[in-house]
Design an enzyme around this catalytic site. Structure first.
Site, mmCIF file in Angstrom:
data_model
loop_
_atom_site.group_PDB
_atom_site.id
_atom_site.type_symbol
_atom_site.label_atom_id
_atom_site.label_comp_id
_atom_site.label_asym_id
_atom_site.label_seq_id
_atom_site.Cartn_x
_atom_site.Cartn_y
_atom_site.Cartn_z
ATOM 1 N N TRP A 148 0.838 -1.203 0.000
ATOM 2 C CA TRP A 148 0.000 0.000 0.000
ATOM 3 C C TRP A 148 0.876 1.257 0.000
ATOM 4 C CZ3 TRP A 148 -0.296 3.987 3.609
ATOM 5 C CH2 TRP A 148 -1.355 4.874 3.457
ATOM 6 N N HIS A 149 2.028 1.175 0.683
ATOM 7 C CA HIS A 149 2.879 2.356 0.782
ATOM 8 C C HIS A 149 3.520 2.715 -0.549
ATOM 9 C CE1 HIS A 149 2.500 1.695 5.099
ATOM 10 N NE2 HIS A 149 2.858 2.946 5.230
ATOM 11 N N GLY A 150 3.782 1.742 -1.363
ATOM 12 C CA GLY A 150 4.398 2.078 -2.643
ATOM 13 C C GLY A 150 4.656 0.833 -3.458
#
Lengths: 360, 467
Positions: free
Chosen positions: B321-323
């Site tokens: 989700w962060h990257g």
């Protein structure tokens, strides 16, 4: 019950009060790093304030690092000239900075018989840099700019961001002291020692300073082929600087600098408009070698206009110092050697005496 | 328009002033909605239609889910909504990652199928908020919102639009439908939160970011353990002060507008285990992952191994989700592995605060473990991560290579003291109710910190804006 607005308003008042106490009373300026732009300018102003002044026959010079008046040498001639000399020259300072320096050094425009203003030329020649957008002016003047200067100083920048930066820094001086605060936090004890030593001893350091005698003898310029023969053992950086100044193309002359000089030299002239002080403008020795493609003399430049407009404005002959424009008297592309500075000072001190007449 | 700019300050003051001038009801709602769309549009107005489409889609899907009685059709609407949200996220955030990995796997140049895609700011946050809303409606935990304007405001509300906290619909609409003017205590708290956030961001995060950027941008120029530890310590400080600073400001702004956002950071570096860390770090995301991923996967209901599997999956996806990069997946997996290990060793040990003697060691160990994880989070590549880790643990120690100046350590020590006091007494909540002079002293100290230490040469973007 407690109300939110009085608490918030009270907090703001306390903040602004403390802010004024720390940054607008000179409290922080006392502890500022003497080597920083702000500290340097404050030191120069302090020197001028403590300089022994015997009588009313005071002359002070303003300019940047090329300001070649050496007060010690000039004062050695006091028996001959009758005048005492000081300097408000600050390396890197521009006419905008000179105005604020003079305003604070001489608020009533009555301390000096003459102010000597050292210029690179009388022609308002445009350079690559637009001096109006020079950010370091703000650093120099951090402790000098008042809230009433906000509009004039900030709007004198052309770039919007710089205008905003200047305005916010005048309002909140701490923004300008940021780097100095970080430096202070790095070594507070060392800072305290440096600051105390500077206030105590720097006047003598500056007054007794002797520049190098190492010159550019051996410098030859082949203008036709844009080639320079450098003296033996010259530093590479120095060679590049000389090349830039001697042979690289001059930027197009669009009149930008005229506007700038009219504004700031005009403000200096206005400050002294009703005073007895003479404003003596001079053209500094330009370089060790004079390139032949310099812009022609501009009879309508800012200084020529000021001379016509104000009776106390005097322009020294443009070519008065041409004799010093030789490799013998220059140490780099801009600055003179100690012998050069001494010769310049002698010529200037005698010329000032000639213009002002006998001392009172 | 970054929160740490004068433009945003002027925008917020204008919106708040106008908000309280308008009569209660629709006028205020549309003011906030317009302001939120203007705020989003200043980033990139071309993404406004996307925000609108996601809003419309989820609004109608939720209505469909609620009105239909047939389970199959309800589920179809749910799948449509979740699929569309994840689809948008996938296209904008993960397409290039998937395409380059696929090409790489097939022996083709990595950029064979990649495209020049600009990531819409905040998409990870508002899509998660949208998904949670539709899922809540599907579960019967939330009534579908009838008014499109109300729902659009929930999704686009500017204080939390681009970097959270991820607010549940129930929390937002409880405030919204029973809105009342903030009392004195809330106004003072709101201002305090905003200023604390600004100080965290400008005076601490941005200072540490310069060191972290220097270290991670020029790894070979800073060899040795001292540089590596100071580089990763700086990043640990940067990301905490940056992200928690942002959410503090969001919470403060919302409070001044009469909304109550959940706290997103509970002094995470005081955690005594990784399990405890995830109860304190980015709480709204942890809560989202627990409620909409971990529990639906089975949570801890299927025995030990399934629990470990679910923890790993949740954290791997949380990392992703962060990257879109392998490093984020590794970071998620790293935390998932520690959570599983702690679970294996006995959950209670890692949930209950240890005794006063043991606590400092546990907290320090947890901080070191978290820092090791941050290496993967911050380093540009996996190779860089390994290089940094090798330096951290096998590099020679040369004190002269410490990149963090002593004065910055001192400020961290002050922040640490403040955090410990907050942990014990929760004084931030109580301060506005205390003596006015104490509140004023803190505010004045914060103002001076921003003025003297804040990085103002340029507005440094928030780290989480890239997610």
């Amino acid at each position: 019950m407690k109300r939110a607005y009085p608490v918030l308003l009270g907090t703001l008042v306390v903040f602004l009060g403390l802010h004024a106490l720390v940054f607008h009373s000179g409290l922080y300026a006392y502890w500022v790093n003497p080597s920083s732009s702000t500290g340097y300018l404050e030191t120069i102003l302090y020197h001028e304030s403590i300089r022994p002044k015997n009588g009313p026959n005071q002359v002070v010079g303003v300019g940047d690092s090329r300001m070649a008046l050496m007060p010690k040498h000039a004062n050695a001639m006091t028996p001959e000239t009758g005048y005492s000399f000081g300097t408000l020259g600050v390396a890197g300072a521009t006419p905008r900075v000179w105005y604020y320096i003079l305003r604070d050094a001489d608020p009533k425009a009555d301390r000096y018989r003459a102010i000597v203003i050292c210029l690179d030329n009388y022609n308002d020649e445009d350079a690559l840099e637009d001096l109006a957008d020079r950010e370091t002016d703000l650093s120099y003047l951090l402790n000098r700019l008042r809230l009433s200067d906000l509009n004039e100083f900030a709007l004198s920048y052309h770039d919007r961001q710089r205008q905003w930066h200047a305005a916010s820094t005048i309002l909140f001086r701490g923004l300008g002291y940021k780097r100095d605060v970080e430096d202070l936090l790095h070594g507070p004890i060392e800072r305290a020692r440096t600051v105390r030593q500077s206030w105590r001893d720097s006047y003598t350091w500056f007054y007794d300073f002797q520049d190098t005698a190492k010159n550019l003898v051996g410098l030859e310029v082949d203008w036709e082929h844009r080639k320079v023969k450098f003296p033996e053992g010259l530093d590479h950086g120095l060679e590049e600087g000389i090349l830039r100044r001697m042979v690289e193309p001059i930027p197009p002359q669009i009149g930008r600098h005229t506007h700038y000089m009219q504004l700031w030299l005009g403000k200096i002239a206005q400050h002294y408009a009703r005073s007895q002080t003479k404003l003596i403008f001079l053209r500094l020795p330009r370089a060790a070698w004079i390139r032949p493609d310099l812009p022609p003399t501009n009879p309508n430049s800012s200084v020529h206009q000021l001379e016509k407009q104000y009776p106390n404005v005097v322009l020294l002959p443009e070519h008065l110092f041409d004799q010093l424009e030789t490799p013998e008297f220059f140490k780099d592309e801009y600055h003179m050697t100690q012998p050069g500075l001494d010769r310049f000072t002698e010529i200037l001190a005698r010329k000032v005496r000639e213009i002002l007449g006998p001392a009172h | 328009m970054l929160f740490n700019t004068i433009q945003f300050f002027a925008f917020f003051v204008a919106v708040t002033a106008l908000f309280y001038q308008l009569p209660r009801g629709a006028a205020r709602k549309y003011l906030l909605l317009i302001a939120s769309y203007v705020f989003y549009g200043t980033w990139n107005w071309k993404f406004l239609p996307l925000l609108g489409i996601i809003t419309l889609l989820d609004y109608f899907c939720a209505l469909g889910v609620e009105r239909l009685t047939e389970p199959r059709k309800r589920k179809a609407f749910l799948i449509l909504s979740v699929g569309a949200n994840l689809g948008f996220l996938g296209i904008f955030k993960y397409y290039n990652f998937a395409a380059s990995n696929l090409a790489h796997g097939l022996g083709l140049p990595d950029d064979s199928w990649t495209a020049a895609i600009v990531l819409p700011i905040g998409i990870s946050f508002h899509t998660f908020q949208s998904i949670s809303y539709v899922v809540d409606v599907y579960r019967g935990e939330q009534k579908a919102v009838r008014n499109l304007g109300d729902y659009a405001l929930f999704i686009a509300f500017f204080p939390q639009l681009v970097a959270g906290p991820i607010v549940r619909a129930a929390e937002f609409f409880e405030d919204y439908y029973t809105w009342r003017k903030p009392d004195v205590d809330e106004v003072l708290r709101g201002v305090l939160w905003m200023l604390m956030g600004l100080t965290k961001k400008m005076a601490l995060a941005d200072q540490f970011s310069q060191i972290a950027d220097e270290y991670f941008g020029h790894l070979s120029a800073h060899p040795g353990a001292a540089a590596a530890w100071s580089g990763i310590f700086s990043f640990a400080m940067q990301i905490f002060f940056d992200f928690s600073g942002y959410t503090d400001m969001a919470i403060g702004m919302a409070l001044l507008l009469g909304f109550h956002f959940p706290v997103n950071f509970l002094r995470p570096y005081l955690a005594f285990s990784i399990t405890d860390f995830w109860h304190r770090w980015h709480v709204s995301l942890s809560r989202w992952l627990r409620d909409y991923l971990y529990i639906p996967l089975g949570g801890n209901r299927g025995g030990s191994w399934k629990t470990y599997r679910n923890l790993m999956l949740t954290m791997l996806l949380g990392g992703l989700w962060h990257g879109a990069s392998w490093n984020f997946i590794i970071w998620g997996g790293y935390h998932g592995a520690w959570l599983s290990v702690e679970r294996m060793l006995g959950r209670k040990k890692f949930m209950q605060t240890p005794g006063a003697l043991l606590y400092p060691f546990r907290a320090l160990l947890t901080f070191v473990l978290v820092c090791i994880g941050w290496v993967f989070f911050r380093a540009a590549t996996f190779t860089d991560s390994i290089y940094v880790l090798r330096n951290m643990f096998t590099g020679s120690w040369d004190s002269a290579s410490i990149l963090v100046p002593v004065w910055l350590f001192c400020f961290v020590a002050i922040a640490f003291g403040i955090a410990l006091a907050e942990e014990k007494w929760e004084w931030i909540e109580r301060l506005p109710r205390g003596p006015a002079w104490a509140y004023a002293i803190l505010l004045v100290a914060l103002l001076f910190s921003v003025e003297l230490l804040g990085v103002t040469e340029k507005a440094v973007p928030f780290v989480y804006f890239q997610f």
